[in-house]
Design a protein around this motif. Structure first.
Motif, PDB file in Angstrom:
ATOM      1  N   ASN A  29       2.076   6.545 -12.080  1.00 44.28           N
ATOM      2  CA  ASN A  29       1.578   4.681 -11.663  1.00 44.28           C
ATOM      3  C   ASN A  29       3.316   4.435 -11.412  1.00 44.28           C
ATOM      4  OD1 ASN A  29       4.332   4.985 -14.007  1.00 44.28           O
ATOM      5  ND2 ASN A  29       3.042   4.123 -15.552  1.00 44.28           N
ATOM      6  N   MET A  30       4.182   5.593 -10.399  1.00 47.56           N
ATOM      7  CA  MET A  30       5.561   4.950  -9.935  1.00 47.56           C
ATOM      8  C   MET A  30       4.671   5.061  -8.804  1.00 47.56           C
ATOM      9  SD  MET A  30       8.840   6.301 -11.824  1.00 47.56           S
ATOM     10  CE  MET A  30       7.966   8.071 -11.417  1.00 47.56           C
ATOM     11  N   LEU A  31       3.781   5.902  -7.969  1.00 48.51           N
ATOM     12  CA  LEU A  31       3.110   5.553  -6.880  1.00 48.51           C
ATOM     13  C   LEU A  31       2.133   5.249  -6.613  1.00 48.51           C
ATOM     14  CD1 LEU A  31       2.749  10.011  -7.018  1.00 48.51           C
ATOM     15  CD2 LEU A  31       4.891   8.385  -5.761  1.00 48.51           C
ATOM     16  N   SER A  32       2.350   4.657  -5.114  1.00 52.29           N
ATOM     17  CA  SER A  32       1.651   3.682  -4.954  1.00 52.29           C
ATOM     18  C   SER A  32       0.018   4.430  -3.254  1.00 52.29           C
ATOM     19  CB  SER A  32       1.594   2.856  -3.652  1.00 52.29           C
ATOM     20  OG  SER A  32       1.000   2.019  -2.596  1.00 52.29           O
ATOM     21  N   TYR A  33      -1.491   4.051  -3.934  1.00 51.12           N
ATOM     22  CA  TYR A  33      -2.272   5.013  -3.790  1.00 51.12           C
ATOM     23  C   TYR A  33      -3.474   4.129  -3.614  1.00 51.12           C
ATOM     24  CZ  TYR A  33      -4.304   4.286  -7.855  1.00 51.12           C
ATOM     25  OH  TYR A  33      -5.158   3.754  -9.660  1.00 51.12           O
ATOM     26  N   ASN A  34      -4.213   4.705  -2.113  1.00 52.34           N
ATOM     27  CA  ASN A  34      -5.588   4.521  -1.801  1.00 52.34           C
ATOM     28  C   ASN A  34      -6.130   5.098  -1.690  1.00 52.34           C
ATOM     29  OD1 ASN A  34      -3.960   2.062  -0.973  1.00 52.34           O
ATOM     30  ND2 ASN A  34      -3.577   2.682   0.944  1.00 52.34           N
ATOM     31  N   VAL A  35      -7.733   4.939  -2.583  1.00 50.93           N
ATOM     32  CA  VAL A  35      -8.651   6.096  -2.761  1.00 50.93           C
ATOM     33  C   VAL A  35      -9.438   5.661  -1.147  1.00 50.93           C
ATOM     34  CG1 VAL A  35     -11.092   6.262  -4.113  1.00 50.93           C
ATOM     35  CG2 VAL A  35      -8.970   4.934  -4.312  1.00 50.93           C
ATOM     36  N   ARG A  36      -9.339   7.354  -0.696  1.00 56.80           N
ATOM     37  CA  ARG A  36      -9.833   7.245   0.687  1.00 56.80           C
ATOM     38  C   ARG A  36     -11.885   6.883   0.880  1.00 56.80           C
ATOM     39  NH1 ARG A  36      -7.565   9.477   4.922  1.00 56.80           N
ATOM     40  NH2 ARG A  36      -9.704   8.848   6.113  1.00 56.80           N
ATOM     41  N   GLU A  37     -12.491   6.274   0.362  1.00 58.11           N
ATOM     42  CA  GLU A  37     -13.713   6.251   0.184  1.00 58.11           C
ATOM     43  C   GLU A  37     -14.547   7.064   1.134  1.00 58.11           C
ATOM     44  OE1 GLU A  37     -15.311   4.776  -2.198  1.00 58.11           O
ATOM     45  OE2 GLU A  37     -13.191   3.703  -2.781  1.00 58.11           O
TER      46      GLU A  37
END
Length: 404
Positions: A29-37
């Motif tokens: 939860n310290m990392l920022s992420y985006n789901v690659r749809e």
């Protein structure tokens, strides 16, 4: 049901029809992420994948997991290979470090297998190299490399196969060479599906008449931009984690020592598969899991007993057991007959009015009955019920008895 890991966000791409399968990722939860749809695919029992972009030290690292069901026929494998090639071509165009991990059910040690050769050719053609080359699933009659890690990173990457009996597959892992300074965690935004849905919902509920009725385009643009920024901040708030992951309070030194002994017995059995060592390992394993269940049961019995008069704490404990994260979604706007309602009290009143009149509206749509309901009732009895008079004091005594 997935296992709740404190300090990690769980994202998944589950199946909708068949049991089992599906893929998921735990992200610190310290990392920022985006789901690659565009890379996240659910073709059940054929090609199941989940990919994310992680913002890591001012660079993007793409991580993905893929699952391929065993025993596929030719048509299913051709479909798997097509999905794989399309995904690999897209990752090749990212110009980023990519790591792919998963259970492919294709034995890399079997160089004579046509499907294995077609699979590896696809990966090699897209500049991916395997990091696991030793068996990850060992039985009494076979040793196969079906759990893979693939990457396009050229510099050395430390990889490991963990000799653990958590399943019939050995866990595989790699250590990313990038160093992450947890002492300087920057606030980040989480761009997951739930937040995207929240953002779109707020845009749908936006009263666009406030914008279209303006005659000055600059003023209309400023209003629209302000609404967009407000909606964006609410849907994707900045958050900063302290990195604390928590622990299972029921897991004590006795369990830890027994777990180490179990692991030691398992490793001895793998080195020399004798009946005696197998029996010793099974005894240690059964003893360990019996103790785990016993300690968990005792711990939660005491915890539920402690909070038996506190519904809030009881539900908090239940949610922690089933891994349900606390999410609160507030409805800020409501459209009724084309009119936008923003006052929270008015929204509550409209909901109450809607649900309290459902039965009345349904009855009004029914045909008027030809016979009265009283025809189906039996004879009345005046002595069928008796109500004793009571007082506030008696009610208070009953309540106090039931809360002890």
């Amino acid at each position: 049901m997935f296992y709740n890991l404190p300090g990690y966000n769980f994202i998944s791409n589950p199946r909708n029809v068949h049991r089992g399968g599906g893929v998921g990722l735990y992200v610190n939860n310290m990392l920022s992420y985006n789901v690659r749809e565009d890379l996240t695919i659910m073709n059940e029992k054929v090609f199941e994948s989940l990919f994310i972009d992680i913002q890591f030290n001012k660079k993007i690292i793409t991580c993905g997991t893929i699952y391929r069901s065993p025993g596929q026929d030719k048509n299913s494998f051709d479909s798997f290979l097509k999905n794989l090639n399309n995904s690999m071509v897209k990752t090749k165009q990212l110009n980023a470090d990519v790591y792919i991990i998963g259970d492919f059910n294709l034995n890399l040690l079997d160089s004579t297998n046509l499907q294995v050769n077609m699979f590896t050719d696809c990966m090699f053609e897209n500049n991916f190299m395997p990091l696991i080359n030793k068996p990850t699933r060992i039985t009494d009659s076979s040793a196969t490399v079906i759990d893979h890690i693939w990457t396009n990173v050229l510099h050395p990457v430390d990889t490991y196969i963990l000799l653990d009996d958590i399943s019939d597959h050995f866990p595989v892992m790699f250590c990313c060479p990038e160093k992450f300074d947890t002492r300087q965690v920057q606030p980040h935004r989480c761009y997951n599906r739930q937040n995207y849905t929240s953002f779109i919902t707020q845009l749908i509920l936006l009263d666009y008449d406030l914008i279209t009725n303006k005659t000055d385009p600059n003023e209309a643009f400023d209003i629209l931009l302000a609404h967009l920024q407000t909606s964006f901040e609410k849907a994707f708030p900045l958050s900063k984690s302290n990195g604390k992951t928590g622990k299972n309070e029921w897991y004590d030194k006795e369990l830890n020592d027994l777990n180490k002994a179990k692991q030691t017995a398992y490793k001895k059995y793998l080195k020399k598969k004798t009946t005696a060592r197998k029996l010793q390992y099974h005894q240690m394993r059964n003893q360990y899991y019996r103790m785990v269940n016993s300690k968990k049961k005792t711990y939660y019995q005491k915890l539920f007993g402690k909070h038996r008069n506190n519904a809030k704490q009881t539900w908090k404990t239940i949610n922690s057991l089933i891994g349900r994260n606390k999410t609160t979604n507030y409805m800020l706007n409501l459209k009724v007959d084309g009119k936008l309602i923003t006052n929270q009290i008015d929204i509550a009143d409209h909901f109450n009015k809607y649900f309290s009149t459902v039965a009345e509206k349904l009855v009004s749509q029914l045909d008027k009955p030809k016979t009265s309901y009283q025809m189906y009732l039996g004879p009345t009895s005046k002595s069928s019920i008796f109500l004793f008079p009571t007082c506030p004091g008696e009610i208070k005594i009953i309540i106090e008895k039931n809360t002890k």
